[in-house]
Design a protein around this motif. Structure first.
Motif, PDB file in Angstrom:
ATOM      1  N   ARG A 148     -93.593 -11.028  25.143  1.00  0.00           N
ATOM      2  CA  ARG A 148     -93.607 -10.827  23.687  1.00  0.00           C
ATOM      3  C   ARG A 148     -93.350 -12.164  23.022  1.00  0.00           C
ATOM      4  NH1 ARG A 148     -89.918  -7.648  23.708  1.00  0.00           N
ATOM      5  NH2 ARG A 148     -91.011  -5.668  23.946  1.00  0.00           N
ATOM      6  N   PHE A 149     -94.402 -12.832  22.574  1.00  0.00           N
ATOM      7  CA  PHE A 149     -94.285 -14.217  22.118  1.00  0.00           C
ATOM      8  C   PHE A 149     -93.637 -14.310  20.745  1.00  0.00           C
ATOM      9  CE2 PHE A 149     -95.784 -18.267  20.388  1.00  0.00           C
ATOM     10  CZ  PHE A 149     -95.457 -19.106  21.443  1.00  0.00           C
ATOM     11  N   ASN A 150     -92.782 -15.334  20.603  1.00  0.00           N
ATOM     12  CA  ASN A 150     -92.151 -15.653  19.324  1.00  0.00           C
ATOM     13  C   ASN A 150     -92.036 -17.170  19.243  1.00  0.00           C
ATOM     14  OD1 ASN A 150     -90.515 -16.124  17.119  1.00  0.00           O
ATOM     15  ND2 ASN A 150     -89.042 -14.512  17.599  1.00  0.00           N
ATOM     16  N   GLU A 151     -92.884 -17.784  18.411  1.00  0.00           N
ATOM     17  CA  GLU A 151     -92.959 -19.251  18.389  1.00  0.00           C
ATOM     18  C   GLU A 151     -91.659 -19.914  17.964  1.00  0.00           C
ATOM     19  OE1 GLU A 151     -95.901 -20.589  15.694  1.00  0.00           O
ATOM     20  OE2 GLU A 151     -95.111 -19.499  13.963  1.00  0.00           O
ATOM     21  N   ARG A 152     -90.769 -19.200  17.268  1.00  0.00           N
ATOM     22  CA  ARG A 152     -89.520 -19.787  16.816  1.00  0.00           C
ATOM     23  C   ARG A 152     -88.560 -20.078  17.963  1.00  0.00           C
ATOM     24  NH1 ARG A 152     -87.527 -17.290  11.043  1.00  0.00           N
ATOM     25  NH2 ARG A 152     -89.436 -17.716   9.881  1.00  0.00           N
ATOM     26  N   LYS A 153     -88.764 -19.414  19.105  1.00  0.00           N
ATOM     27  CA  LYS A 153     -87.832 -19.594  20.215  1.00  0.00           C
ATOM     28  C   LYS A 153     -88.178 -20.794  21.097  1.00  0.00           C
ATOM     29  CE  LYS A 153     -86.155 -14.844  20.627  1.00  0.00           C
ATOM     30  NZ  LYS A 153     -85.917 -13.707  21.531  1.00  0.00           N
ATOM     31  N   GLY A 154     -89.392 -21.315  20.951  1.00  0.00           N
ATOM     32  CA  GLY A 154     -89.807 -22.438  21.779  1.00  0.00           C
ATOM     33  C   GLY A 154     -88.926 -23.662  21.655  1.00  0.00           C
ATOM     34  N   ASN A 175     -82.753 -20.114  29.903  1.00  0.00           N
ATOM     35  CA  ASN A 175     -84.138 -20.481  29.619  1.00  0.00           C
ATOM     36  C   ASN A 175     -85.122 -19.621  30.402  1.00  0.00           C
ATOM     37  OD1 ASN A 175     -83.854 -22.371  27.644  1.00  0.00           O
ATOM     38  ND2 ASN A 175     -84.516 -24.119  28.869  1.00  0.00           N
ATOM     39  N   LEU A 176     -84.779 -19.284  31.641  1.00  0.00           N
ATOM     40  CA  LEU A 176     -85.645 -18.433  32.455  1.00  0.00           C
ATOM     41  C   LEU A 176     -85.819 -17.066  31.791  1.00  0.00           C
ATOM     42  CD1 LEU A 176     -87.186 -17.545  34.977  1.00  0.00           C
ATOM     43  CD2 LEU A 176     -84.979 -17.187  36.118  1.00  0.00           C
ATOM     44  N   ILE A 177     -84.719 -16.477  31.364  1.00  0.00           N
ATOM     45  CA  ILE A 177     -84.762 -15.151  30.732  1.00  0.00           C
ATOM     46  C   ILE A 177     -85.579 -15.211  29.441  1.00  0.00           C
ATOM     47  CG2 ILE A 177     -83.359 -13.381  29.612  1.00  0.00           C
ATOM     48  CD1 ILE A 177     -81.124 -14.118  31.650  1.00  0.00           C
ATOM     49  N   ASP A 178     -85.316 -16.247  28.621  1.00  0.00           N
ATOM     50  CA  ASP A 178     -86.023 -16.368  27.344  1.00  0.00           C
ATOM     51  C   ASP A 178     -87.510 -16.657  27.550  1.00  0.00           C
ATOM     52  OD1 ASP A 178     -83.697 -15.897  25.983  1.00  0.00           O
ATOM     53  OD2 ASP A 178     -83.278 -18.002  25.536  1.00  0.00           O
ATOM     54  N   ALA A 179     -87.823 -17.519  28.526  1.00  0.00           N
ATOM     55  CA  ALA A 179     -89.225 -17.863  28.772  1.00  0.00           C
ATOM     56  C   ALA A 179     -90.024 -16.640  29.218  1.00  0.00           C
ATOM     57  CB  ALA A 179     -89.318 -18.972  29.823  1.00  0.00           C
ATOM     58  N   MET A 180     -89.437 -15.826  30.087  1.00  0.00           N
ATOM     59  CA  MET A 180     -90.136 -14.618  30.532  1.00  0.00           C
ATOM     60  C   MET A 180     -90.302 -13.611  29.398  1.00  0.00           C
ATOM     61  SD  MET A 180     -91.406 -14.926  33.429  1.00  0.00           S
ATOM     62  CE  MET A 180     -92.017 -13.239  33.396  1.00  0.00           C
ATOM     63  N   GLU A 181     -89.335 -13.571  28.499  1.00  0.00           N
ATOM     64  CA  GLU A 181     -89.473 -12.694  27.332  1.00  0.00           C
ATOM     65  C   GLU A 181     -90.627 -13.158  26.447  1.00  0.00           C
ATOM     66  OE1 GLU A 181     -89.023  -9.523  24.966  1.00  0.00           O
ATOM     67  OE2 GLU A 181     -88.014  -9.863  26.895  1.00  0.00           O
ATOM     68  N   LEU A 182     -90.788 -14.483  26.321  1.00  0.00           N
ATOM     69  CA  LEU A 182     -91.894 -15.026  25.531  1.00  0.00           C
ATOM     70  C   LEU A 182     -93.239 -14.777  26.203  1.00  0.00           C
ATOM     71  CD1 LEU A 182     -90.431 -18.428  24.275  1.00  0.00           C
ATOM     72  CD2 LEU A 182     -90.700 -16.312  23.012  1.00  0.00           C
ATOM     73  N   VAL A 183     -93.248 -14.745  27.522  1.00  0.00           N
ATOM     74  CA  VAL A 183     -94.486 -14.410  28.243  1.00  0.00           C
ATOM     75  C   VAL A 183     -94.961 -13.013  27.848  1.00  0.00           C
ATOM     76  CG1 VAL A 183     -95.414 -13.811  30.515  1.00  0.00           C
ATOM     77  CG2 VAL A 183     -94.141 -15.947  30.208  1.00  0.00           C
ATOM     78  N   LEU A 185     -93.182 -21.977  32.313  1.00  0.00           N
ATOM     79  CA  LEU A 185     -93.366 -20.592  31.864  1.00  0.00           C
ATOM     80  C   LEU A 185     -93.546 -20.538  30.341  1.00  0.00           C
ATOM     81  CD1 LEU A 185     -90.682 -18.831  34.101  1.00  0.00           C
ATOM     82  CD2 LEU A 185     -93.168 -18.566  34.279  1.00  0.00           C
ATOM     83  N   LEU A 186     -92.773 -21.345  29.623  1.00  0.00           N
ATOM     84  CA  LEU A 186     -92.924 -21.400  28.167  1.00  0.00           C
ATOM     85  C   LEU A 186     -94.328 -21.856  27.785  1.00  0.00           C
ATOM     86  CD1 LEU A 186     -91.974 -21.497  25.204  1.00  0.00           C
ATOM     87  CD2 LEU A 186     -91.022 -23.770  25.684  1.00  0.00           C
ATOM     88  N   GLU A 187     -94.820 -22.894  28.445  1.00  0.00           N
ATOM     89  CA  GLU A 187     -96.150 -23.414  28.136  1.00  0.00           C
ATOM     90  C   GLU A 187     -97.236 -22.403  28.477  1.00  0.00           C
ATOM     91  OE1 GLU A 187     -96.128 -27.067  30.282  1.00  0.00           O
ATOM     92  OE2 GLU A 187     -95.045 -28.170  28.708  1.00  0.00           O
ATOM     93  N   LEU A 188     -97.032 -21.644  29.544  1.00  0.00           N
ATOM     94  CA  LEU A 188     -97.983 -20.585  29.889  1.00  0.00           C
ATOM     95  C   LEU A 188     -97.969 -19.487  28.825  1.00  0.00           C
ATOM     96  CD1 LEU A 188     -97.261 -20.378  33.720  1.00  0.00           C
ATOM     97  CD2 LEU A 188     -99.429 -21.098  32.671  1.00  0.00           C
ATOM     98  N   ALA A 189     -96.771 -19.168  28.312  1.00  0.00           N
ATOM     99  CA  ALA A 189     -96.658 -18.179  27.235  1.00  0.00           C
ATOM    100  C   ALA A 189     -97.376 -18.680  25.978  1.00  0.00           C
ATOM    101  CB  ALA A 189     -95.192 -17.899  26.932  1.00  0.00           C
ATOM    102  N   GLU A 190     -97.222 -19.962  25.671  1.00  0.00           N
ATOM    103  CA  GLU A 190     -97.891 -20.540  24.508  1.00  0.00           C
ATOM    104  C   GLU A 190     -99.404 -20.544  24.698  1.00  0.00           C
ATOM    105  OE1 GLU A 190     -94.377 -23.638  23.035  1.00  0.00           O
ATOM    106  OE2 GLU A 190     -95.885 -24.305  24.479  1.00  0.00           O
ATOM    107  N   ASP A 191     -99.836 -20.849  25.901  1.00  0.00           N
ATOM    108  CA  ASP A 191    -101.273 -20.849  26.216  1.00  0.00           C
ATOM    109  C   ASP A 191    -101.848 -19.439  26.061  1.00  0.00           C
ATOM    110  OD1 ASP A 191    -103.749 -21.639  27.007  1.00  0.00           O
ATOM    111  OD2 ASP A 191    -103.263 -21.920  29.126  1.00  0.00           O
ATOM    112  N   ARG A 192    -101.117 -18.458  26.569  1.00  0.00           N
ATOM    113  CA  ARG A 192    -101.574 -17.068  26.453  1.00  0.00           C
ATOM    114  C   ARG A 192    -101.686 -16.652  24.994  1.00  0.00           C
ATOM    115  NH1 ARG A 192     -98.344 -11.543  27.127  1.00  0.00           N
ATOM    116  NH2 ARG A 192    -100.139 -10.149  26.984  1.00  0.00           N
ATOM    117  N   GLN A 193    -100.679 -17.046  24.178  1.00  0.00           N
ATOM    118  CA  GLN A 193    -100.688 -16.696  22.754  1.00  0.00           C
ATOM    119  C   GLN A 193    -101.825 -17.394  22.022  1.00  0.00           C
ATOM    120  OE1 GLN A 193     -99.061 -14.581  21.022  1.00  0.00           O
ATOM    121  NE2 GLN A 193     -99.445 -15.231  18.919  1.00  0.00           N
TER     122      GLN A 193
END
Length: 544
Positions: free
Chosen positions: A361-367, A351-359, A424-432
């Motif tokens: 390069r965001f991809n809503e399908r991975k959430g 989850n850490l690796i995936d969350a940082m990747e979403l930060v 981190l996921l929520e921060l990525a979503e907020d940024r997007q």
């Protein structure tokens, strides 16, 4: 032909109908105490029982779409396989006919009293369950009042020869009727609502049964759109479950369209009431369709697997290594518990690796996948903590007791890392969502810190799981590097703010990300510190 007043009245009645249906479903679901989902998880291993349960749950929820969406979620979580899902989905189609049957009783006279009684109970009842029952009664009243409003709205259409001829054309061209039923239900997202409109039209003598039957078949296909939409972003097995729903109703429509004259004759023979005819036709379609297709459920699953190719990835839920029977052998129990904690760590690391990747390069399908893993981490934390609590009550050597204490603390660390991953996921979503930019320099800095933290946490999990004291000491040494990088990135960020080269809103996201990364580094330090020195066994260094 259709005035604006008539259209708005029809839409208002439809709104009351749908909202009433929603209140009924929610009221019954809440009064059931959340048992519906658990029933679906446990009681679906037998195919016939799965059908009956799907019928019951949908009868309560008043929506086959709601049940099917729930099934998609359970399949996505690995709590139900495709064979179990087939039975529930078929049962859901039967259960959704309850609404049409209720409408056929023409209970519009009790609509306003039900609204009054339901509102009073919902607002003033002291017991929670009584309030939910009141919500159900209120929804019941609104549903029938909405039906009454729709009947009033469509009544003038009976005098329009052009509209009557247009509707009658569906009887002469069933495919067109199917397409109209599909389109309207796909838009409204409720087959019960569109069939309610159909019953209102039939009750006023506007829609003959010959035209209503093809539309009804199309309604059954259109209700699949909700489940298909809910499957976006889920794993391939969940997408297959949604596709099964579509195929089930599509195949059923093809069967019934080929025997349309017989279908119509049976419906007219049983009842002369147009509204009851539509209700019965809806029930017959789903009951007979289930009886025909259920024996071929395995073939249906195989066909859907071919149409939706790909490797099945189902998240394993529940404990994998621990079992209460191991408690009588503490050394084995400790070894297995350590493996379970290591499994938690691997999920948190993924989850850490995936969350940082979403930060970056965001991809809503991975959430959804990240949140699914987080749910598993929390389940494992609860189950493993319970197992260790029971183990601590057994006669243990002092070293074993120390290891139990370390493991309980390690579980807390793993769970907290999982929480930071979701942050981190929520921060990525907020940024997007707010389209907040990061400079190339900021992106590179985040990548650098994330790589260091990911390696540190990975090593810590491995060290704890494999009792590797040397690797644990390396993790502790890396902690200073993480703290230094955290300080450097904060200073660089403040400089960019002062220079005006950084968006302040982006800056908040940036600082929050490095804060979460630094705290994950702290938990890696904690894990390593539990066995940092070979001579400690179970005593700990000061933990951050």
């Amino acid at each position: 032909m259709v005035s604006s007043e008539m259209l708005f009245t029809l839409l208002g009645g439809l709104g009351l109908f749908i909202y009433g249906m929603k209140l009924m479903g929610e009221g019954l679901e809440r009064s059931a105490g959340g048992k519906l989902r658990r029933w679906l998880e446990v009681l679906t291993r037998n195919r016939i029982r799965a059908v009956l349960l799907g019928t019951l749950v949908t009868g309560v929820l008043q929506s086959s779409s709601a049940t099917t969406v729930m099934v998609v979620g359970l399949v996505n979580a690995g709590l139900m396989n495709l064979m179990q899902a087939v039975g529930v989905i078929m049962g859901a189609n039967i259960g959704t006919t309850v609404t049409a049957q209720l409408i056929a009783f023409k209970l519009t006279k009790v609509a306003l009293p039900a609204i009054g009684v339901g509102t009073a109970m919902h607002l003033f009842a002291r017991k929670k369950n009584l309030r939910f029952v009141g919500q159900f009664i209120l929804g019941f009243g609104l549903l029938f009042y909405g039906m009454q409003v729709m009947e009033v709205a469509v009544k003038p259409l009976a005098k329009s020869e052009a509209f009557v001829q247009f509707i009658a054309g569906f009887g002469r061209n069933p495919i067109l009727g199917v397409l109209v039923g599909f389109a309207t239900t796909a838009v409204v997202q409720s087959s019960s609502a569109t069939i309610g409109i159909l019953q209102a039209l039939a009750g006023q003598g506007i829609v003959p049964i010959s035209a209503a039957l093809p539309i009804l078949c199309g309604d059954n296909i259109g209700t699949c759109v909700t489940a298909l939409l809910s499957s976006i972003g889920t794993n391939i097995t969940a997408r297959r479950a949604a596709m099964i729903h579509l195929m089930f109703n599509t195949v059923g429509t093809m069967i019934f369209i080929t025997v349309l004259p017989l279908y119509q004759a049976v419906v007219q023979w049983i009842s002369v009431d147009p509204m009851r005819q539509i209700a019965n036709a809806h029930t017959f379609f789903n009951v007979i369709n289930t009886a025909i297709q259920l024996p071929f459920a395995a073939l249906l699953v195989k066909l859907v697997t071919t149409l939706v190719p790909g490797r099945t990835e189902i998240m394993e839920r529940g404990a994998k290594y621990i079992d209460d029977r191991l408690l009588e052998s503490p050394s084995i129990a400790l070894s297995q518990a350590r493996k379970e904690i290591g499994r938690m760590g691997q999920l948190a690391l993924a989850n850490l690796i995936d969350a940082m990747e979403l930060v970056i390069r965001f991809n809503e399908r991975k959430g959804p996948s990240l949140r699914e893993k987080e749910a598993v981490i929390n389940e494992l934390a609860k189950e493993t903590s319970r197992f260790l609590a029971l183990l601590s009550q057994k006669p243990l050597l002092s070293a074993q007791a120390g290891q139990v204490a370390d493991m309980i603390n390690a579980i807390n660390d793993m769970e907290r890392v999982g929480d930071h991953d979701i942050n981190l996921l929520e921060l990525a979503e907020d940024r997007q969502e707010n389209a907040l930019p990061f400079s190339n320099k900021a992106v590179n800095e985040l990548r650098e810190m994330a790589t260091l933290v990911e390696q540190s946490f990975s090593d810590a999990v491995k060290a704890f799981t494999e009792l590797d004291h040397d690797l644990a000491n390396q993790v502790i040494q890396h902690e200073d590097l993480i703290d230094e990088m955290d300080k450097k990135l904060r200073n660089d960020h403040i400089k960019r703010l002062n220079d005006g080269t950084c968006n302040p809103n982006s800056g908040f996201i940036f600082l929050s990300i490095i804060t979460n990364l630094e705290r994950i580094g702290d938990h890696a330090f904690n894990l390593a510190s539990y066995l940092a020195r070979k001579d400690r066994h179970y005593a700990r260094l000061p933990v951050k």
